[in-house]
Write a protein that holds these residues in place. Structure first.
Motif, PDB file in Angstrom:
ATOM      1  N   LYS A 144     -13.939 -41.778   4.965  1.00  0.00           N
ATOM      2  CA  LYS A 144     -13.733 -41.708   6.419  1.00  0.00           C
ATOM      3  C   LYS A 144     -12.326 -41.262   6.803  1.00  0.00           C
ATOM      4  O   LYS A 144     -12.060 -40.916   7.966  1.00  0.00           O
ATOM      5  N   LYS A 176      -8.099 -38.956  15.991  1.00  0.00           N
ATOM      6  CA  LYS A 176      -7.884 -39.691  17.243  1.00  0.00           C
ATOM      7  C   LYS A 176      -8.716 -40.972  17.273  1.00  0.00           C
ATOM      8  O   LYS A 176      -8.296 -41.991  17.838  1.00  0.00           O
ATOM      9  N   ASP A 177      -9.882 -40.915  16.662  1.00  0.00           N
ATOM     10  CA  ASP A 177     -10.804 -42.058  16.675  1.00  0.00           C
ATOM     11  C   ASP A 177     -10.716 -42.916  15.420  1.00  0.00           C
ATOM     12  O   ASP A 177     -11.568 -43.767  15.187  1.00  0.00           O
ATOM     13  N   ASN A 178      -9.682 -42.659  14.596  1.00  0.00           N
ATOM     14  CA  ASN A 178      -9.521 -43.411  13.352  1.00  0.00           C
ATOM     15  C   ASN A 178      -8.329 -44.355  13.467  1.00  0.00           C
ATOM     16  O   ASN A 178      -7.176 -43.939  13.343  1.00  0.00           O
ATOM     17  N   PRO A 179      -8.577 -45.649  13.696  1.00  0.00           N
ATOM     18  CA  PRO A 179      -7.480 -46.610  13.861  1.00  0.00           C
ATOM     19  C   PRO A 179      -6.740 -46.930  12.568  1.00  0.00           C
ATOM     20  O   PRO A 179      -5.716 -47.622  12.601  1.00  0.00           O
ATOM     21  N   LYS A 184     -10.302 -35.325  14.928  1.00  0.00           N
ATOM     22  CA  LYS A 184     -11.074 -36.573  14.975  1.00  0.00           C
ATOM     23  C   LYS A 184     -10.281 -37.790  14.505  1.00  0.00           C
ATOM     24  O   LYS A 184     -10.742 -38.920  14.651  1.00  0.00           O
ATOM     25  N   ALA A 209      -3.853 -35.997  19.244  1.00  0.00           N
ATOM     26  CA  ALA A 209      -4.756 -37.012  18.685  1.00  0.00           C
ATOM     27  C   ALA A 209      -4.122 -38.400  18.720  1.00  0.00           C
ATOM     28  O   ALA A 209      -4.740 -39.383  18.287  1.00  0.00           O
TER      29      ALA A 209
END
Length: 371
Positions: free
Chosen positions: A90, A102-105, A100, A129
């Motif tokens: 991931k 941006k959505d990976n903490p 993407k 991002a």
């Protein structure tokens, strides 16, 4: 030995084994004795080439920074890095889909280690991002691009740092300390010699579209940046001369050798050489009214060696990239202030001088600088 790079890679491999610099938090024996339980900067590396690999290896000894992700256009490299560094699927991206993150903490920052021409668009995308950015030097192809990158990161409220590893190197910082303490007296002169014989004529560093130039954009920035941090001022004028002996290898817009001179407000002058056609050039010399400092090697991957009028410099030998990432994690996570700046504005100042060097070499005129 085809180039200075090959030589430095061999040296660093042996240097890593005994590297330790406890008081800055670089991992070594001290790290195993005192487990670190503070904040950790989770980093994805963009660009998995030779220098990206060097940074990844160095980060294995970090306490404050951890390699957690990769961004590459080569699927086989991603797979290799996943296995070697235990990177989850991931956290793996390519150049098309890395927005993407941006959505990976689980990723805090991206270290951009790609050809020079790609820095500008990639850094801006990372900023949009919402991730902090570390960008290899030179930060961009010119000052205009660099300023746009700074603006994008400010707008996104993320930090932009530049890979100035020498700004943390112990011998370098000792010379700066001595200068600030007045031990060299009034600074009069700096000399910076940076060069090696470049190999493969098809590599991106000899492609103007990707590199933005030639030796100055690669190795010459060390002498330019070194003149600024060793003298402790920003230059107010520049003159420059370009020499080209191999027009086949060094096409139009790709400089083989550039000599440049800088004038500083305190009266000091600098004389610097950047070349892709000579080996054994990695030397800084700083001269003042009361003393001097000489470093050779001065910017190579290590070990750095130097002496002053007071004797040999005996600071700890470190893996530069390990120390750099530790200190940059401190800047991003804890708001630490380095002795020599490594922020985007610092990168833009170098780019302004580089723009002027190219202009001076082309026109033959002295160019006034306002940094």
């Amino acid at each position: 030995m085809n180039s200075r790079r090959d030589f430095l890679q061999k040296i660093t491999a042996s240097a890593i084994a005994f590297t330790v610099f406890p008081h800055t938090g670089v991992a070594g024996k001290e790290a195993t004795e005192r487990p670190y339980d503070g904040p950790v900067l989770r980093v994805a590396i963009m660009g998995l080439g030779s220098y990206g690999t060097r940074v990844a290896e160095a980060m294995q000894s970090c306490k404050k920074a951890k390699l957690v992700g990769v961004i590459s256009g080569t699927p086989s490299k991603i797979k290799d890095w996943q296995q070697k560094y235990n990177i989850p699927e991931k956290n793996c991206y390519n150049y098309e889909n890395f927005d993407k993150i941006k959505d990976n903490p689980d990723i805090d920052a991206v270290y951009v280690i790609t050809p020079n021409a790609l820095h500008h668009p990639q850094v801006i995308r990372v900023a949009k991002a919402g991730k902090h950015v570390i960008c290899e030097k030179p930060m961009a192809l010119n000052a205009k691009e660099g300023q746009e990158m700074v603006g994008a990161c400010k707008k996104a409220n993320v930090k932009l740092l530049v890979g100035y590893r020498m700004h943390f190197e112990p011998h370098t910082l000792e010379v700066i300390r001595m200068r600030n303490a007045g031990e060299f007296g009034k600074i009069l002169f700096f000399q910076g010699l940076c060069g090696f014989r470049i190999g493969d004529p098809t590599q991106w560093r000899l492609n103007r579209q990707l590199a933005g130039g030639g030796s100055l954009m690669d190795i010459g920035i060390y002498a330019l940046n070194g003149a600024r941090y060793m003298i402790g001022e920003d230059p107010v004028w520049v003159t420059a001369q370009e020499t080209k002996t191999d027009h086949q290898k060094f096409k139009e817009g790709v400089d083989e050798t550039i000599q440049f001179q800088l004038g500083f407000p305190g009266g000091a002058v600098a004389s610097c050489l950047s070349t892709y056609s000579m080996n054994n050039l990695d030397k800084f010399f700083l001269n003042g009214e009361k003393g001097f400092a000489e470093m050779q090697p001065s910017t190579g991957y290590g070990p750095i060696k130097g002496r002053t009028n007071k004797g040999e410099l005996k600071q700890p030998i470190v893996v530069h990239q390990t120390l750099q990432m530790e200190e940059m994690a401190g800047i991003i996570l804890e708001g630490k202030q380095p002795v020599v700046p490594v922020d985007g504005e610092e990168g833009v100042r170098d780019l302004k001088v580089m723009d002027a060097i190219y202009e001076a070499a082309k026109s033959g005129k002295k160019i006034a600088l306002k940094l």
